[in-house]
Design an enzyme around this catalytic site. Sequence first.
Site, short mmCIF file in Angstrom:
data_model
loop_
_atom_site.label_atom_id
_atom_site.label_comp_id
_atom_site.label_asym_id
_atom_site.label_seq_id
_atom_site.Cartn_x
_atom_site.Cartn_y
_atom_site.Cartn_z
N SER A 48 -58.90 17.11 -58.99
CA SER A 48 -59.54 16.29 -60.02
C SER A 48 -58.90 14.92 -60.19
O SER A 48 -59.54 13.99 -60.70
CB SER A 48 -59.52 17.02 -61.37
OG SER A 48 -58.20 17.33 -61.76
N ASP A 272 -56.50 12.35 -70.65
CA ASP A 272 -56.60 13.61 -71.39
C ASP A 272 -55.26 14.31 -71.24
O ASP A 272 -54.26 13.67 -70.91
CB ASP A 272 -57.79 14.45 -70.89
CG ASP A 272 -57.75 14.71 -69.38
OD1 ASP A 272 -56.65 14.65 -68.80
OD2 ASP A 272 -58.81 14.97 -68.79
N HIS A 275 -54.89 14.32 -66.87
CA HIS A 275 -55.21 13.29 -65.90
C HIS A 275 -54.73 11.91 -66.34
O HIS A 275 -54.81 11.58 -67.52
CB HIS A 275 -56.72 13.25 -65.65
CG HIS A 275 -57.28 14.55 -65.20
ND1 HIS A 275 -57.89 15.44 -66.08
CD2 HIS A 275 -57.31 15.15 -63.99
CE1 HIS A 275 -58.27 16.52 -65.41
NE2 HIS A 275 -57.93 16.36 -64.13
#
Length: 298
Positions: A48, A272, A275
């Site tokens: 991600s 967040d 990340h």
Amino acid sequence: MEDECSVPPSLALPMLLLLLLLDGVRALSTTANKTTSKVPAVVVFGDSIVDPGNNNVLPTFARCNFPPYGKDFPGGKATGRFSNGRNPSDILASQLGVKEYVPAYLGTHLDAQELLTGISFASGGCGYDPLTSQLLIAVSLRHQLNLFKEYKEKLKRVAGEGRAADIIANSFYAVVTGTNDIATTYFLLPFRREEFDIPSYIAFLVRSASSFLQELYHSGARRIAIMGAPPIGCFKESTRGCCGTGYYEVIITCNSITATTCANASEYVFWDSFHPTERAAEILITQILQRYGPSLLD
């Protein structure tokens, strides 16, 4: 003097893999074509941290194609990047002078120019451990390699066999993964702890990473970088993310209905709870290119 921020434990594994595999990567990079230092394309594998939206087409909770993700991306668009704006692969491609954004391979209309200048196969939830991708419903590294082979055939049709081979040999390949293996597959879930202690599990991950890199090399890649997260100087906040409380909000819990965001994400290391912000990614990529760029791009 600027204070240094400590790296959260969840980001420690990529650093470890970087240290363990860097010598091998340098050895691979020395065989790159020496006739030019120009990078024609950036090709990305991983999770991600560098997924630009491949997970948008998967039946998984590990996606973020909704606000407030993308609030600082051009047009405020939530593209599926796990960030407030550009992700590290976009910044890498920009700093190398290739293009501003690295598109997702899946679910995206890719014109000839996009194919010629690189693509991302990264999928949120991926890891070096094959079990990680199964648990989190992500595109595994094995399947990412299969997609890369498919991409090579498309590249031949667009550029011709000779030019396609030159692009493959001289492109910059970024591999960014490993965090999910430790944070989720090992510590959050019980499956791997039943058969590995942490040293043996890391050894297993390094073997998996080495196997992946060898296959990537045999598929034509030469300029390969395994990217981790070295310590970076603090802006104002490094202990929590910009979204919500900053301690647990990620993916579906970081949303425009139940979570507010900080006024200026560039003052935060994390967007967040997991990340990096676009600004943190810029600093990270700049440090990596300054330190390791010459050995990879010569």
